[in-house]
Design a protein around this motif. Structure first.
Motif, PDB file in Angstrom:
ATOM      1  N   LEU A  29       0.858  -1.186   0.000  1.00 26.12           N
ATOM      2  CA  LEU A  29       0.000   0.000   0.000  1.00 26.12           C
ATOM      3  C   LEU A  29       0.893   1.235   0.000  1.00 26.12           C
ATOM      4  O   LEU A  29       1.769   1.372   0.869  1.00 26.12           O
ATOM      5  CB  LEU A  29      -0.910   0.016   1.229  1.00 26.12           C
ATOM      6  N   VAL A  30       0.691   2.122  -0.968  1.00 25.03           N
ATOM      7  CA  VAL A  30       1.448   3.367  -1.038  1.00 25.03           C
ATOM      8  C   VAL A  30       0.460   4.520  -0.912  1.00 25.03           C
ATOM      9  O   VAL A  30      -0.412   4.692  -1.772  1.00 25.03           O
ATOM     10  CB  VAL A  30       2.231   3.487  -2.355  1.00 25.03           C
ATOM     11  N   THR A  31       0.582   5.295   0.156  1.00 21.23           N
ATOM     12  CA  THR A  31      -0.276   6.477   0.311  1.00 21.23           C
ATOM     13  C   THR A  31       0.404   7.675  -0.349  1.00 21.23           C
ATOM     14  O   THR A  31       1.623   7.693  -0.518  1.00 21.23           O
ATOM     15  CB  THR A  31      -0.547   6.776   1.792  1.00 21.23           C
ATOM     16  N   ILE A  43       5.709   3.299  -8.543  1.00 22.44           N
ATOM     17  CA  ILE A  43       6.235   2.808  -9.825  1.00 22.44           C
ATOM     18  C   ILE A  43       7.396   1.842  -9.574  1.00 22.44           C
ATOM     19  O   ILE A  43       7.480   0.771 -10.199  1.00 22.44           O
ATOM     20  CB  ILE A  43       6.686   3.993 -10.706  1.00 22.44           C
ATOM     21  N   ALA A  44       8.296   2.202  -8.649  1.00 16.83           N
ATOM     22  CA  ALA A  44       9.445   1.349  -8.344  1.00 16.83           C
ATOM     23  C   ALA A  44       8.996  -0.002  -7.775  1.00 16.83           C
ATOM     24  O   ALA A  44       9.536  -1.050  -8.133  1.00 16.83           O
ATOM     25  CB  ALA A  44      10.376   2.050  -7.362  1.00 16.83           C
ATOM     26  N   CYS A  45       8.005   0.017  -6.891  1.00 14.63           N
ATOM     27  CA  CYS A  45       7.492  -1.239  -6.319  1.00 14.63           C
ATOM     28  C   CYS A  45       6.917  -2.142  -7.398  1.00 14.63           C
ATOM     29  O   CYS A  45       7.112  -3.363  -7.374  1.00 14.63           O
ATOM     30  CB  CYS A  45       6.428  -0.943  -5.261  1.00 14.63           C
ATOM     31  N   SER A  46       6.196  -1.546  -8.344  1.00 14.22           N
ATOM     32  CA  SER A  46       5.621  -2.354  -9.435  1.00 14.22           C
ATOM     33  C   SER A  46       6.720  -2.924 -10.321  1.00 14.22           C
ATOM     34  O   SER A  46       6.621  -4.056 -10.796  1.00 14.22           O
ATOM     35  CB  SER A  46       4.652  -1.502 -10.264  1.00 14.22           C
ATOM     36  N   GLN A  47       7.792  -2.168 -10.547  1.00 19.50           N
ATOM     37  CA  GLN A  47       8.907  -2.648 -11.363  1.00 19.50           C
ATOM     38  C   GLN A  47       9.653  -3.786 -10.672  1.00 19.50           C
ATOM     39  O   GLN A  47      10.289  -4.606 -11.332  1.00 19.50           O
ATOM     40  CB  GLN A  47       9.859  -1.498 -11.664  1.00 19.50           C
ATOM     41  N   MET A  48       9.579  -3.847  -9.345  1.00 23.08           N
ATOM     42  CA  MET A  48      10.215  -4.919  -8.579  1.00 23.08           C
ATOM     43  C   MET A  48       9.293  -6.117  -8.417  1.00 23.08           C
ATOM     44  O   MET A  48       9.609  -7.060  -7.688  1.00 23.08           O
ATOM     45  CB  MET A  48      10.646  -4.386  -7.220  1.00 23.08           C
ATOM     46  N   GLY A  49       8.120  -6.084  -9.078  1.00 23.82           N
ATOM     47  CA  GLY A  49       7.222  -7.234  -9.083  1.00 23.82           C
ATOM     48  C   GLY A  49       6.087  -7.186  -8.098  1.00 23.82           C
ATOM     49  O   GLY A  49       5.295  -8.134  -8.012  1.00 23.82           O
ATOM     50  N   GLY A  50       5.985  -6.119  -7.303  1.00 22.90           N
ATOM     51  CA  GLY A  50       4.937  -6.044  -6.304  1.00 22.90           C
ATOM     52  C   GLY A  50       3.583  -5.666  -6.878  1.00 22.90           C
ATOM     53  O   GLY A  50       3.501  -5.058  -7.941  1.00 22.90           O
ATOM     54  N   MET A  51       2.509  -6.061  -6.173  1.00 18.45           N
ATOM     55  CA  MET A  51       1.164  -5.635  -6.504  1.00 18.45           C
ATOM     56  C   MET A  51       0.885  -4.410  -5.641  1.00 18.45           C
ATOM     57  O   MET A  51       0.917  -4.499  -4.412  1.00 18.45           O
ATOM     58  CB  MET A  51       0.154  -6.742  -6.229  1.00 18.45           C
ATOM     59  N   VAL A  52       0.642  -3.275  -6.267  1.00 18.99           N
ATOM     60  CA  VAL A  52       0.574  -1.996  -5.560  1.00 18.99           C
ATOM     61  C   VAL A  52      -0.865  -1.518  -5.423  1.00 18.99           C
ATOM     62  O   VAL A  52      -1.637  -1.562  -6.383  1.00 18.99           O
ATOM     63  CB  VAL A  52       1.406  -0.917  -6.287  1.00 18.99           C
ATOM     64  N   ILE A  53      -1.205  -1.060  -4.228  1.00 14.78           N
ATOM     65  CA  ILE A  53      -2.493  -0.417  -3.988  1.00 14.78           C
ATOM     66  C   ILE A  53      -2.221   1.074  -3.822  1.00 14.78           C
ATOM     67  O   ILE A  53      -1.496   1.488  -2.910  1.00 14.78           O
ATOM     68  CB  ILE A  53      -3.189  -0.982  -2.746  1.00 14.78           C
ATOM     69  N   LEU A  54      -2.769   1.861  -4.728  1.00 17.98           N
ATOM     70  CA  LEU A  54      -2.528   3.298  -4.746  1.00 17.98           C
ATOM     71  C   LEU A  54      -3.574   4.025  -3.910  1.00 17.98           C
ATOM     72  O   LEU A  54      -4.772   3.813  -4.071  1.00 17.98           O
ATOM     73  CB  LEU A  54      -2.580   3.824  -6.185  1.00 17.98           C
ATOM     74  N   ILE A  76      -6.657   0.990  -7.123  1.00 20.42           N
ATOM     75  CA  ILE A  76      -6.774   2.355  -6.620  1.00 20.42           C
ATOM     76  C   ILE A  76      -7.850   2.376  -5.537  1.00 20.42           C
ATOM     77  O   ILE A  76      -8.957   1.879  -5.748  1.00 20.42           O
ATOM     78  CB  ILE A  76      -7.168   3.345  -7.736  1.00 20.42           C
ATOM     79  N   ILE A  77      -7.515   2.907  -4.377  1.00 18.82           N
ATOM     80  CA  ILE A  77      -8.514   3.149  -3.325  1.00 18.82           C
ATOM     81  C   ILE A  77      -8.295   4.582  -2.844  1.00 18.82           C
ATOM     82  O   ILE A  77      -7.398   4.851  -2.043  1.00 18.82           O
ATOM     83  CB  ILE A  77      -8.386   2.167  -2.149  1.00 18.82           C
ATOM     84  N   SER A  78      -9.085   5.489  -3.354  1.00 18.72           N
ATOM     85  CA  SER A  78      -8.936   6.891  -2.970  1.00 18.72           C
ATOM     86  C   SER A  78      -9.570   7.119  -1.595  1.00 18.72           C
ATOM     87  O   SER A  78     -10.632   6.574  -1.288  1.00 18.72           O
ATOM     88  CB  SER A  78      -9.571   7.811  -4.010  1.00 18.72           C
ATOM     89  N   ALA A  79      -8.889   7.892  -0.774  1.00 19.79           N
ATOM     90  CA  ALA A  79      -9.402   8.185   0.571  1.00 19.79           C
ATOM     91  C   ALA A  79      -8.595   9.329   1.170  1.00 19.79           C
ATOM     92  O   ALA A  79      -7.394   9.458   0.911  1.00 19.79           O
ATOM     93  CB  ALA A  79      -9.310   6.950   1.465  1.00 19.79           C
ATOM     94  N   ASP A  80      -9.268  10.151   1.965  1.00 17.22           N
ATOM     95  CA  ASP A  80      -8.609  11.208   2.721  1.00 17.22           C
ATOM     96  C   ASP A  80      -8.271  10.627   4.093  1.00 17.22           C
ATOM     97  O   ASP A  80      -9.154  10.410   4.921  1.00 17.22           O
ATOM     98  CB  ASP A  80      -9.540  12.417   2.860  1.00 17.22           C
ATOM     99  N   LEU A  81      -6.996  10.343   4.324  1.00 19.20           N
ATOM    100  CA  LEU A  81      -6.597   9.635   5.538  1.00 19.20           C
ATOM    101  C   LEU A  81      -6.797  10.442   6.807  1.00 19.20           C
ATOM    102  O   LEU A  81      -6.733   9.890   7.907  1.00 19.20           O
ATOM    103  CB  LEU A  81      -5.131   9.202   5.420  1.00 19.20           C
ATOM    104  N   SER A  82      -7.023  11.740   6.684  1.00 23.10           N
ATOM    105  CA  SER A  82      -7.290  12.550   7.870  1.00 23.10           C
ATOM    106  C   SER A  82      -8.740  12.423   8.325  1.00 23.10           C
ATOM    107  O   SER A  82      -9.096  12.890   9.408  1.00 23.10           O
ATOM    108  CB  SER A  82      -6.962  14.019   7.591  1.00 23.10           C
ATOM    109  N   MET A  83      -9.560  11.754   7.505  1.00 22.67           N
ATOM    110  CA  MET A  83     -10.974  11.530   7.827  1.00 22.67           C
ATOM    111  C   MET A  83     -11.158  10.104   8.318  1.00 22.67           C
ATOM    112  O   MET A  83     -10.806   9.148   7.624  1.00 22.67           O
ATOM    113  CB  MET A  83     -11.849  11.777   6.605  1.00 22.67           C
ATOM    114  N   GLU A  84     -11.697   9.944   9.524  1.00 23.38           N
ATOM    115  CA  GLU A  84     -11.849   8.618  10.118  1.00 23.38           C
ATOM    116  C   GLU A  84     -12.665   7.684   9.250  1.00 23.38           C
ATOM    117  O   GLU A  84     -12.311   6.511   9.069  1.00 23.38           O
ATOM    118  CB  GLU A  84     -12.481   8.736  11.505  1.00 23.38           C
ATOM    119  N   LYS A  85     -13.769   8.160   8.682  1.00 25.52           N
ATOM    120  CA  LYS A  85     -14.618   7.301   7.863  1.00 25.52           C
ATOM    121  C   LYS A  85     -13.897   6.847   6.600  1.00 25.52           C
ATOM    122  O   LYS A  85     -14.097   5.711   6.134  1.00 25.52           O
ATOM    123  CB  LYS A  85     -15.928   8.007   7.509  1.00 25.52           C
TER     124      LYS A  85
END
Length: 296
Positions: A29-31, A43-54, A76-85
């Protein structure tokens, strides 16, 4: 045991072929992945073979990052991390993670004599509070990391013999899905298993043929070798494995648990030592040994 288990391979769940710089089979997971450092790391994680959640707040910019990733299966999971919900929704929709890279944050320029409480909260909440709470909630819900210790390992048994059917029955009866019993494998098939394994175990009462141990060490496996294995003297160093008595089930089990409890750093160091010891035995070493024998 002697009649059935020719060798054992202890595989970390969804483990990768030995490569300390590979993320194959890992979910990261990359925030803050919509721009800047977060985007570059994704991008670097994907190039190293990882499955990335943006993750980020801007859906359109996240889509642009997604287009630049290598491989498939990214999300892709968009979210404002400062919001609890939003944090709760993000965590509820996440699979089990192997890694977390926190790059989300904001900056603000305000003259010192004009800084107010609102200015502090504007920076503190997304840059400090949100990432700490995200990490805490991920750990609380067991969404990240190896939270089960030795229970997260998979045991693969290879070989054939009179106890084969009985072993299958016992595993089925126990309902343990982390134990897999395989028939005898040809060298080509076994080579693939070596490359995916973290730990190799050979519980033979007596074993003078060291090829299988050499192959496992060349594949970067940590070694668990019975004291009757002659090749142990050449391939078992100070930190790349453990020896045990093949006549003691308790001693063998303790050796397995001990190594399975090692940290990723310890396992990596052990794997590198196995490789260092293994490469010392090649064609030149064989030729020199033959010459020495001929002189005698």
């Amino acid at each position: 045991w002697k009649n059935f288990i020719i060798w054992l391979l202890l595989n970390k769940m969804a483990e990768i072929p030995f490569n300390p710089f590979s993320l194959s089979g890992k979910t990261i997971l990359v925030t803050g992945a919509s721009a800047g450092i977060g985007k570059a790391i994704a991008i670097a994680c994907s190039q190293m073979g990882g499955m990335v959640i943006l993750n980020g707040r801007n859906q359109e910019r996240l889509k642009k990052t997604l287009q630049e990733l290598s491989g498939e299966g990214h999300q892709i999971i968009s979210a404002d991390l400062s919001m609890e919900k939003d944090r709760t929704r993000l965590i509820d929709n996440l699979p089990k993670l192997d890694g977390l890279v926190q790059c989300a944050g904001v900056g603000s320029r305000v003259p010192c004599k004009m800084i107010g409480k609102d200015d502090l909260e504007h920076v503190f909440v997304p840059n400090v509070e949100a990432p700490i709470l995200l990490q805490t909630e991920l750990l609380a819900k067991k969404k990240i990391g190896d939270t089960d210790g030795v229970n997260s390992w998979q045991l693969d048994l290879f070989g054939a013999g009179v106890l084969h059917d009985e072993m299958i029955r016992l595993v089925d009866q126990a309902g343990d899905t982390s134990i897999h019993i395989h028939p005898f494998c040809q060298p080509e098939e076994l080579a693939k298993e070596y490359r995916c394994a973290r730990i190799f175990c050979l519980p033979s009462f007596e074993e003078h043929w060291g090829v299988v141990v050499h192959e496992a060490a060349l594949s970067g496996c940590v070694l668990l070798l019975a004291k009757g294995v002659g090749a142990a003297e050449d391939f078992l160093g100070s930190d790349n494995g453990v020896s045990f008595s093949p006549f003691s089930v308790k001693e063998m089990a303790n050796a397995m648990i001990r190594v399975m409890s090692w940290s990723d750093e310890q396992l990596l160091c052990a794997q590198l030592e196995s490789l260092d010891l293994a490469v010392k035995f090649g064609l030149s070493e064989f030729v020199n040994s033959v010459k020495l024998i001929c002189k005698v």
